[in-house]
Design an enzyme around this catalytic site. Sequence first.
Site, PDB file in Angstrom:
ATOM      1  N   GLU A   1       0.821  -1.212   0.000  1.00 25.75           N
ATOM      2  CA  GLU A   1       0.000   0.000   0.000  1.00 25.75           C
ATOM      3  C   GLU A   1       0.862   1.273   0.000  1.00 25.75           C
ATOM      4  OE1 GLU A   1      -3.152   0.367  -0.378  1.00 25.75           O
ATOM      5  OE2 GLU A   1      -3.677   2.297   0.499  1.00 25.75           O
TER       6      GLU A   1
ATOM      7  N   THR B   1     -11.098   7.359 -13.955  1.00 26.24           N
ATOM      8  CA  THR B   1     -10.161   6.908 -12.917  1.00 26.24           C
ATOM      9  C   THR B   1     -10.595   5.595 -12.272  1.00 26.24           C
ATOM     10  OG1 THR B   1      -8.811   7.658 -11.047  1.00 26.24           O
ATOM     11  CG2 THR B   1     -11.165   8.177 -10.973  1.00 26.24           C
TER      12      THR B   1
END
Length: 520
Positions: free
Chosen positions: A364, A494
């Site tokens: 992440e 997106t």
Amino acid sequence: MLTSRLSLTLGVFCSSSVVLGGLVQKPHLVLPPGSQQNRDAVVDIFTTSYEAYRTYAYGHDNLLPISRKFSDVRNGWGASIVDAMSTMHIMGLNDFFSEAVQFASNIDFNKSRTADTVSVFETTIRYLGGLLSAYELSGQQFPALLSKAKEVADKMAFAWVAGNDIPYGHLNFSTNTPSHSQSNIAEAGTLTMEWATLTKYTRNDTYRELSERSARRIASQKSSHHHASSGLPAQGIDPATGTPSGGYVTWGGGSDSYFEYLIKYARLNDAADPMFVDAWRAAVDSSIHTLLKTSKIGDLVYLADYDASKSIRHVGSHLACFHGGNWLFGGRLLDNDTIVDIGLQLVDACWNTYASTETGIGPETFAYTSSESDGFYTGGAPPTAKQLAFNAEHGFYITAGSYILRPEVLESNFYAWRVTGDRKYIDRAASAVKSFNRFLSVNNTFAGLYDVNSSSSLKIDDTESFWFAEVLKYLYLTFDDPSHVSLDEYVFNTEAHPFKLSPPKRIYGSHSSSPTKPLS
Ligand SMILES: *[C@@H]1O[C@H](CO)[C@@H](O)[C@H](O)[C@H]1NC(C)=O
Ligand SMILES: *[C@@H]1O[C@H](CO)[C@@H](O)[C@H](O)[C@H]1NC(C)=O
Ligand SMILES: *[C@@H]1O[C@H](CO)[C@@H](O)[C@H](O)[C@H]1NC(C)=O
Ligand SMILES: *[C@@H]1O[C@H](CO)[C@@H](O)[C@H](O)[C@H]1NC(C)=O
Ligand SMILES: *[C@@H]1O[C@H](CO)[C@@H](O)[C@H](O)[C@H]1NC(C)=O
Ligand SMILES: *[C@@H]1O[C@H](CO)[C@@H](O)[C@H](O)[C@H]1NC(C)=O
């Protein structure tokens, strides 16, 4: 009079054709052998995941794959269904698609099904984007998809309060009033593609106008730091005043897709207004001067963050890793090899975060050390001995090791394949498919990881809708015929929902009518 009109038209024509002249995809791309098997493997992952969603969570937002339950984190309107529709269409999963169209045609967007407020950004990119893209991909044969898109946008339009440029980020749909006082440039600047597409089909120009007004306001902010970062607006923004809050600059979460949409929206509306291209170019140019850093180990190229105290933070994130693909897309459109070359280096550094872990899946967030004197600064805790050892071997170290089914690294890898035709990107995508099958597979479905550097990591009990919308679509298209959803015919929002480009308006003298205006 005639002369000045003529030169004005000529000026617009020139800037438009020069500005976005390039082809994005490399011509005559040929898929390597084995692509069919990889494509089938991706469809299997999609089908397995979606069947689990249908069994345990149908009509809700997310599947909880371990506990075999559901959660409603996107107002309970069935986010996974709407977000998965364009992928189903692209994969030819017609039964799933028909079922999803039925479901979506009956969503009641007039009220949230949860106690939460409604995020204008999330609702725009997932629901509005998903509905409009499915409407387009299916040849406009399901008008209910367009009606639902209009219904949800008409509610969200209440986020522009009192003629403000910047919409509030969240709304209470019961009262149509805003609820959060602060927003950010990603929330406020990632609306143009969806809202202008809604204008294209409804012929109501208000949608385009609202979303453009917000993006223009952000683009007009000049970072106060110093000249070299003047193309990079701060992350925070106050919807009440339209002014920046704080001075944090990043290509990561909170800012990311504002930058992404500058060039994508310019592409979608054929650069009808050069402002969007210019703002993207300025952001990239400032980033090269201020944010671009090379790691001390491995010569990896990263885009750092820049904080309010003017310090460079040597950090990166999975979210920010869309940047390589975005620079490739914009660099090709502008025919600028400097931007394309840096884009490819960014893609490599982000892929390295996958290639370096036990599972072959990236974390992440991460950090690294650049060769400058302040090259260790991250704004966070100094690295532990274990992190330093990992850094010495791989040129970065993990600061949050989870994988929550995010797309950005494989998204940029997809762009790199379609732009260069280099088979190493196909090999990387194939290796990700193997890692997914080996490390994410659980209970006859797939789940994220708490620790990408452990082959025995516990799994995360949540399937975000972007697993269906983005990860599996970009992987599938990497192995698919490059003329299918070509980057020269479509622009992805997106959330990876493709929007079809209008045929370019290049005929001399006809340029005064903006392509995003409704046809009369
Ligand atoms: C599979 O699902 C069952 C039922 O929810 C659960 O008890 C079990 O822990 C799950 N298995 C794994 C390996 O997570
Ligand atoms: C939502 O509200 C609009 C406007 O009041 C109305 O036209 C529409 O039918 C409503 N939709 C549903 C599903 O109730
Ligand atoms: C939305 O407004 C209603 C009516 O005033 C209120 O009952 C509810 O708590 C509000 N929801 C949120 C999340 O603030
Ligand atoms: C266009 O959309 C806006 C925003 O929802 C709405 O207020 C307006 O009434 C619409 N205009 C027309 C002509 O339908
Ligand atoms: C290409 O982009 C770089 C970086 O922004 C810029 O310095 C250069 O002038 C551009 N080249 C051309 C030919 O526009
Ligand atoms: C990652 O895993 C490898 C192999 O198990 C191990 O040597 C290394 O210490 C781990 N790194 C971190 C930062 O946990």
